[in-house]
Design an enzyme around this catalytic site. Sequence first.
Site, mmCIF file in Angstrom:
data_model
loop_
_atom_site.group_PDB
_atom_site.id
_atom_site.type_symbol
_atom_site.label_atom_id
_atom_site.label_comp_id
_atom_site.label_asym_id
_atom_site.label_seq_id
_atom_site.Cartn_x
_atom_site.Cartn_y
_atom_site.Cartn_z
ATOM 1 N N GLY A 97 0.777 -1.201 -0.027
ATOM 2 C CA GLY A 97 0.048 -0.142 0.107
ATOM 3 C C GLY A 97 0.785 1.231 0.000
ATOM 4 O O GLY A 97 2.135 1.251 0.175
ATOM 5 N N GLY A 145 0.008 -5.020 0.868
ATOM 6 C CA GLY A 145 -1.257 -4.471 -0.037
ATOM 7 C C GLY A 145 -1.434 -5.591 -1.334
ATOM 8 O O GLY A 145 -2.511 -5.841 -2.007
ATOM 9 N N GLU A 168 5.205 -6.205 7.848
ATOM 10 C CA GLU A 168 4.511 -4.932 8.548
ATOM 11 C C GLU A 168 5.135 -4.730 9.964
ATOM 12 O O GLU A 168 5.027 -3.573 10.484
ATOM 13 C CB GLU A 168 3.045 -5.089 8.581
ATOM 14 C CG GLU A 168 2.333 -4.905 7.384
ATOM 15 C CD GLU A 168 2.313 -6.059 6.206
ATOM 16 O OE1 GLU A 168 1.774 -6.125 5.094
ATOM 17 O OE2 GLU A 168 2.662 -7.092 6.672
ATOM 18 N N ASP A 176 -1.920 -7.068 7.608
ATOM 19 C CA ASP A 176 -3.361 -6.612 7.597
ATOM 20 C C ASP A 176 -3.946 -7.460 6.024
ATOM 21 O O ASP A 176 -3.517 -8.486 5.623
ATOM 22 C CB ASP A 176 -3.483 -5.225 7.501
ATOM 23 C CG ASP A 176 -3.023 -4.261 6.456
ATOM 24 O OD1 ASP A 176 -1.956 -4.848 5.927
ATOM 25 O OD2 ASP A 176 -3.419 -3.367 6.235
#
Length: 385
Positions: A97, A145, A168, A176
Amino acid sequence: MAARLLRPLPRLKPFNRLQVILQHLKMCKHTDSSDEVLLEKKGGAGIITLNRPKALNALNLSMIQQIYPQIKAWEQDPETFLIIIKGTGGKAFCAGGDIRAITDAGKVGDKLAQDFFREEYTLNNAIGTCKKPYVALIDGITMGGGVGLSVHGHFRVATEKTLFAMPETAIGLFPDVGGGYFLPRLSGKIGYYLALTGFRLKGRDVLKAGIATHFVESEKLPDLEKDLIALKSASKENIADLLNSYHVKSKIDQEKKFVLDEHMEKINSLFSANSMEEIVKKLKEDGSPFAIKQLETINKMSPTSLKMTLKQLREGASMSLQDVLTMEYRLSQACMRGHDFYEGVRAVLIDKDQSPRWKPAALEEVSDEFVDNCFKPLGNNDLKL
């Protein structure tokens, strides 16, 4: 796409004619090579191309807002039989992301820090529940992402260039995009190991770990794409047969053992503990070169992120994808309110000194009460899927 644009425009009053032209232009607006995401229809296939090669196809909010409605439209379109997603530039499928934009937004309380995660997770769910076969060509770097855009779909095709990671915990975040769903479902404790250490898997190992469904040589992907587009009846079975036919012909690294093979016994026993403190204790007691290496890695990670991640995976193991994404949205907002995410991004991506100063700095200083609070519902602000 082109064929659709070549149809003669109906004879209309000048104003109406302008509206029709604008509508036609709107239909092809995402095929300009300067667009960040290209959306095309070829044969029976809807094709999504991530087109930010200089940014390693990092996913930003505007890309999410273009991809989501297109997937939903193709899902309803009787002439679209499958969806293919890929990246441009030869280096990355999608490296993650757009973390820099989220950091800047979060610091000043900008709504983007909520909107990005909300819309990204809604897109992840759309991929996970997509009624049309969804084929992700994960050629090159596929992290964060980028994993969310691929792993929940029916088919994930890795190549010798694929580099997978969920890194992460090194930036004060957590794995996530549905990591709480797919990671604990990998064999043994591989998912816990990948989540906590950010270990990178390359090439055929991405298949062996259960993240990819097929392995095809990178140079064969254009042929595979052509064959997918040409399928007359694109059922899941036909697509699987076609992917299998390419998969069996791919000889690169065929004889190589899985990179984690010799460590699987240790991974399964060391990473099965109920708490981070226990995992660290087990690693210290084990004392093997492998265990010491994992300790060194874990000691660099955000203690808050580590505790959050372990609970996320343990809870997510028995939850639906929708419930996991709702839980992860709560965690994302806890990270936006906290310290470590901004500090991790500073240390790894901005100043690049690789010396984050985590607060709290030690696992034992992160209370269970604090971690539990990160999982609490957000009332009206909860993610609704």
